[in-house]
Motif scaffolding. Structure first.
Motif, PDB file in Angstrom:
ATOM      1  N   LEU A   7      -4.367   1.379   4.756  1.00 31.02           N
ATOM      2  CA  LEU A   7      -2.947   1.240   5.870  1.00 31.02           C
ATOM      3  C   LEU A   7      -3.553   1.933   7.230  1.00 31.02           C
ATOM      4  O   LEU A   7      -3.228   1.461   8.164  1.00 31.02           O
ATOM      5  CB  LEU A   7      -2.254   2.692   5.191  1.00 31.02           C
ATOM      6  CG  LEU A   7      -1.167   2.104   4.207  1.00 31.02           C
ATOM      7  CD1 LEU A   7      -0.653   3.326   3.509  1.00 31.02           C
ATOM      8  CD2 LEU A   7      -0.254   1.266   4.813  1.00 31.02           C
ATOM      9  N   SER A   8      -4.859   2.734   7.081  1.00 28.85           N
ATOM     10  CA  SER A   8      -5.365   3.239   8.308  1.00 28.85           C
ATOM     11  C   SER A   8      -5.950   2.207   9.104  1.00 28.85           C
ATOM     12  O   SER A   8      -6.103   1.877  10.168  1.00 28.85           O
ATOM     13  CB  SER A   8      -6.313   4.276   7.986  1.00 28.85           C
ATOM     14  OG  SER A   8      -7.568   4.020   7.432  1.00 28.85           O
ATOM     15  N   VAL A  48       3.965   5.476  -5.665  1.00 26.31           N
ATOM     16  CA  VAL A  48       4.050   5.566  -7.304  1.00 26.31           C
ATOM     17  C   VAL A  48       2.933   6.207  -7.906  1.00 26.31           C
ATOM     18  O   VAL A  48       3.140   6.946  -8.688  1.00 26.31           O
ATOM     19  CB  VAL A  48       3.973   4.060  -7.626  1.00 26.31           C
ATOM     20  CG1 VAL A  48       3.628   3.627  -9.347  1.00 26.31           C
ATOM     21  CG2 VAL A  48       5.174   3.119  -7.344  1.00 26.31           C
ATOM     22  N   PHE A  49       1.572   6.112  -7.493  1.00 21.45           N
ATOM     23  CA  PHE A  49       0.672   6.915  -8.179  1.00 21.45           C
ATOM     24  C   PHE A  49       0.731   8.616  -7.660  1.00 21.45           C
ATOM     25  O   PHE A  49       0.328   9.047  -8.741  1.00 21.45           O
ATOM     26  CB  PHE A  49      -0.903   6.482  -7.727  1.00 21.45           C
ATOM     27  CG  PHE A  49      -1.298   5.063  -8.492  1.00 21.45           C
ATOM     28  CD1 PHE A  49      -1.386   5.181  -9.752  1.00 21.45           C
ATOM     29  CD2 PHE A  49      -1.068   4.145  -7.872  1.00 21.45           C
ATOM     30  CE1 PHE A  49      -1.679   4.151 -10.387  1.00 21.45           C
ATOM     31  CE2 PHE A  49      -1.474   2.685  -8.596  1.00 21.45           C
ATOM     32  CZ  PHE A  49      -1.668   2.888  -9.999  1.00 21.45           C
ATOM     33  N   ALA A  50       1.117   8.857  -6.700  1.00 26.87           N
ATOM     34  CA  ALA A  50       1.408  10.499  -6.215  1.00 26.87           C
ATOM     35  C   ALA A  50       2.621  10.809  -7.181  1.00 26.87           C
ATOM     36  O   ALA A  50       2.347  11.816  -7.951  1.00 26.87           O
ATOM     37  CB  ALA A  50       1.727  10.478  -4.949  1.00 26.87           C
ATOM     38  N   ALA A  51       3.539  10.186  -7.537  1.00 27.29           N
ATOM     39  CA  ALA A  51       4.675  10.587  -8.446  1.00 27.29           C
ATOM     40  C   ALA A  51       4.023  10.479  -9.831  1.00 27.29           C
ATOM     41  O   ALA A  51       4.354  11.423 -10.691  1.00 27.29           O
ATOM     42  CB  ALA A  51       5.675   9.494  -8.480  1.00 27.29           C
ATOM     43  N   ASP A  57       0.660  -1.260   0.065  1.00 24.05           N
ATOM     44  CA  ASP A  57       0.068   0.056  -0.024  1.00 24.05           C
ATOM     45  C   ASP A  57       0.794   1.197   0.066  1.00 24.05           C
ATOM     46  O   ASP A  57       0.691   2.437  -0.738  1.00 24.05           O
ATOM     47  CB  ASP A  57      -0.997  -0.201   1.168  1.00 24.05           C
ATOM     48  CG  ASP A  57      -2.053  -1.030   1.182  1.00 24.05           C
ATOM     49  OD1 ASP A  57      -2.207  -1.264  -0.127  1.00 24.05           O
ATOM     50  OD2 ASP A  57      -2.790  -1.454   2.084  1.00 24.05           O
ATOM     51  N   CYS A  58       2.019   1.090   0.846  1.00 27.34           N
ATOM     52  CA  CYS A  58       2.797   2.508   0.567  1.00 27.34           C
ATOM     53  C   CYS A  58       3.446   2.733  -0.692  1.00 27.34           C
ATOM     54  O   CYS A  58       3.587   3.621  -1.212  1.00 27.34           O
ATOM     55  CB  CYS A  58       4.008   2.295   1.647  1.00 27.34           C
ATOM     56  SG  CYS A  58       3.409   2.425   3.468  1.00 27.34           S
ATOM     57  N   GLY A  59       3.718   1.501  -1.177  1.00 26.29           N
ATOM     58  CA  GLY A  59       4.233   1.511  -2.581  1.00 26.29           C
ATOM     59  C   GLY A  59       3.190   2.112  -3.655  1.00 26.29           C
ATOM     60  O   GLY A  59       3.667   3.018  -4.639  1.00 26.29           O
ATOM     61  N   ILE A 117      -4.790   5.787  -4.542  1.00 26.44           N
ATOM     62  CA  ILE A 117      -4.029   6.540  -3.567  1.00 26.44           C
ATOM     63  C   ILE A 117      -5.247   6.234  -2.446  1.00 26.44           C
ATOM     64  O   ILE A 117      -4.579   5.952  -1.044  1.00 26.44           O
ATOM     65  CB  ILE A 117      -3.591   7.850  -3.595  1.00 26.44           C
ATOM     66  CG1 ILE A 117      -2.711   7.795  -4.803  1.00 26.44           C
ATOM     67  CG2 ILE A 117      -3.276   8.519  -2.460  1.00 26.44           C
ATOM     68  CD1 ILE A 117      -2.348   9.358  -5.188  1.00 26.44           C
ATOM     69  N   LEU A 118      -6.331   6.650  -2.290  1.00 23.40           N
ATOM     70  CA  LEU A 118      -7.355   6.979  -1.197  1.00 23.40           C
ATOM     71  C   LEU A 118      -7.733   5.417  -0.695  1.00 23.40           C
ATOM     72  O   LEU A 118      -7.631   5.120   0.605  1.00 23.40           O
ATOM     73  CB  LEU A 118      -8.561   7.336  -1.804  1.00 23.40           C
ATOM     74  CG  LEU A 118      -8.603   9.024  -1.753  1.00 23.40           C
ATOM     75  CD1 LEU A 118      -9.699   9.702  -2.375  1.00 23.40           C
ATOM     76  CD2 LEU A 118      -8.056   9.509  -0.414  1.00 23.40           C
TER      77      LEU A 118
END
Length: 100
Positions: free
Chosen positions: A91-92, A54-57, A48-50, A84-85
């Motif tokens: 993650l939360s 990746v999608f933010a970049a 999930d962090c990846g 991302i959401l």
């Protein structure tokens, strides 16, 4: 020796390099989640962090591009925030409870 002013820096070029570095970091987290991590929850969190990185970049590169947007760009611009959401929500949900 002349001093470098802020106008001497190619800001878009620096941002583009940083976005590619973030993409490499995100792909590294994905690979680690697939091949390096054995615990299922930690594997999911690395993945999930990846996804987020990746999608933010990718969104950042879409914003700074100087050409017209293609159909792929539009699809990524619309789907990236959803991925991302979803990854941030997961993650939360997999974090440790706050003990304060």
């Amino acid at each position: 020796m002349p001093e470098l002013a802020l106008s001497d820096w190619d800001v878009v070029g620096v941002v583009r390099m940083l976005s590619w570095a973030a993409t490499g970091l995100g792909l590294g987290l994905w690979l680690w989640s697939w091949f390096g991590e054995k615990d299922a929850i930690r594997r999911l969190r690395f993945s999930d962090c990846g996804v987020v990185i990746v999608f933010a970049a990718t969104l950042l590169r879409i914003v700074i591009q100087d050409r017209a947007m293609t159909a792929i760009d539009w699809a990524l611009a619309l789907l990236s925030p959803l991925f991302i959401l979803a990854a941030l929500w997961r993650l939360s949900r997999t974090s440790r409870p706050w003990s304060g």
